[in-house]
Design an enzyme around this catalytic site. Structure first.
Site, PDB file in Angstrom:
ATOM      1  N   SER A  37     -33.095 -46.264  -3.159  1.00 43.40           N
ATOM      2  CA  SER A  37     -32.945 -47.699  -2.956  1.00 43.40           C
ATOM      3  C   SER A  37     -34.216 -48.446  -3.395  1.00 43.40           C
ATOM      4  O   SER A  37     -34.624 -48.333  -4.547  1.00 43.40           O
ATOM      5  CB  SER A  37     -32.589 -47.961  -1.491  1.00 43.40           C
ATOM      6  OG  SER A  37     -32.157 -49.290  -1.296  1.00 43.40           O
ATOM      7  N   ASP A 119     -21.135 -46.706  -3.022  1.00 45.93           N
ATOM      8  CA  ASP A 119     -22.352 -47.492  -2.775  1.00 45.93           C
ATOM      9  C   ASP A 119     -22.092 -48.957  -3.117  1.00 45.93           C
ATOM     10  O   ASP A 119     -21.907 -49.313  -4.279  1.00 45.93           O
ATOM     11  CB  ASP A 119     -23.503 -46.949  -3.612  1.00 45.93           C
ATOM     12  CG  ASP A 119     -24.845 -47.559  -3.229  1.00 45.93           C
ATOM     13  OD1 ASP A 119     -24.863 -48.664  -2.667  1.00 45.93           O
ATOM     14  OD2 ASP A 119     -25.879 -46.913  -3.499  1.00 45.93           O
ATOM     15  N   HIS A 153     -24.467 -45.681   0.419  1.00 45.61           N
ATOM     16  CA  HIS A 153     -25.863 -45.978   0.091  1.00 45.61           C
ATOM     17  C   HIS A 153     -26.771 -45.216   1.048  1.00 45.61           C
ATOM     18  O   HIS A 153     -27.056 -45.674   2.163  1.00 45.61           O
ATOM     19  CB  HIS A 153     -26.102 -47.478   0.215  1.00 45.61           C
ATOM     20  CG  HIS A 153     -27.440 -47.918  -0.290  1.00 45.61           C
ATOM     21  ND1 HIS A 153     -27.724 -48.039  -1.629  1.00 45.61           N
ATOM     22  CD2 HIS A 153     -28.586 -48.254   0.363  1.00 45.61           C
ATOM     23  CE1 HIS A 153     -28.972 -48.444  -1.789  1.00 45.61           C
ATOM     24  NE2 HIS A 153     -29.518 -48.565  -0.584  1.00 45.61           N
TER      25      HIS A 153
END
Length: 326
Positions: A37, A119, A153
């Protein structure tokens, strides 16, 4: 001594005892970097800025170099639809100006990329753009992109975390897939079988980050970070490798303590392959501009965030230099 004096002395002694040790000086080699991320966006920045000192990268839910272009709105949109050709051109111009390492250094890198099909925070379009960006500098045979796992995610593992489609702390998910092992083996080639992640053989220790960035919490970094030192690397680290693992937003030491450093999956491979793992740590700046303790990949703290002069990038590089003897 008075009672008050004893109390102050005891408090000072306790504080001194609790202070983290300095990051040890070592001589590890073959440095690489990975991230999840905001850590993935930051890992790309680090890889480009210091391409001459790393051999590869692992990018999980990230995007192209400088894709936010100093805009929080671009960052919120995860850089979807970024002009990859323009970003590649910016990279070349910055290299020519000496702001980042020469782009020719990227040609030898090995890069592993991952994007879960579920995601929604960093959509696969952003990672597809990153793959195109890399293709401008790195031969296709050195790039691997896994984008077929029904994962949300998070950092995918095969032994720890939430359900694979979850979007929840600690943003580590048990997907029956070992992302850390896959990226390390892609970067370094075949490795020895990993150790027991439930009973690590090495030592995870805190260290003082303020040595590398004064007043770090005012610039989005924590006062302390983590380093994992596996067996065989305790005395100088000669013959050991170095991997820099950058956590994502809300995975920092102030939020999760050492959860990411212990459970993201790197340490078991480090144990059996003599890989020192550096886990630099961010800090929240609330209420703005960084309440979720993200890495500075859009310029919330520093206009030079994406070049070698950037505060956070430079701090990480100084840590890496300590561990490699550079």
């Amino acid at each position: 001594m008075t009672i008050a004096g004893c109390t102050l002395a005891l408090a000072a002694a306790t504080q001194a005892a609790a202070a983290p040790a300095p990051l040890p000086a070592m001589k590890a080699r073959q440095a690489s970097v990975s991230g999840l991320s905001s850590g993935a966006f930051m890992a790309v920045q680090y890889q480009v800025a210091y391409s001459g000192s790393v051999v590869g990268a692992g990018i999980i839910a990230g995007g192209s170099y400088y894709c936010a272009q100093g805009s929080m709105m671009n960052a919120i949109g995860s850089c979807k639809g970024a002009d990859v050709a323009e970003l590649a051109a910016v990279t070349r111009k910055r290299a020519e100006a000496g702001l980042v390492d020469p782009v020719a250094k990227l040609a030898a890198h090995r890069v592993w990329m991952f994007s879960g099909t579920l995601d929604k925070l960093v959509p696969q379009a952003s990672m597809a753009d990153l793959a195109k960006y890399y293709a401008a500098f790195i031969p296709a045979a050195q790039l691997q992109y896994k984008n077929d796992l029904a994962a949300g995610h998070a950092m995918p593992t095969d032994s720890f975390g939430n359900k694979c489609d979850a979007l929840a702390a600690p943003f580590i998910s048990n997907c029956g897939f070992d992302a850390a092992g896959n990226l390390l083996q892609w970067i370094y080639g075949p490795l020895k079988a990993r150790g027991n992640s439930a009973a690590p053989a090495g030592k995870l220790q805190e260290f003082d980050q303020s040595e590398f960035l004064p007043a770090p919490e005012t610039h989005g970094m924590a006062n302390t970070g983590y380093v994992y030192i596996p067996p065989g690397c305790e005395t100088g680290g000669a013959g050991c490798k170095l991997h820099i693992a950058l956590h994502g937003c809300m995975q920092d030491i102030g939020t999760l303590k050492d959860t990411y450093a212990r459970h993201a999956g790197y340490n078991a491979w480090a144990d059996t392959n003599r890989i020192v793992v550096l886990y630099p740590q961010t800090a929240a700046i609330s209420p703005m501009p960084n309440p979720k303790a993200c890495w500075d990949w859009w310029g919330y703290d520093d206009p030079d965030y994406s070049v070698q002069g950037g505060r956070q990038l430079r701090a990480i590089k100084r840590m890496a230099d300590r561990l490699t003897g550079a």
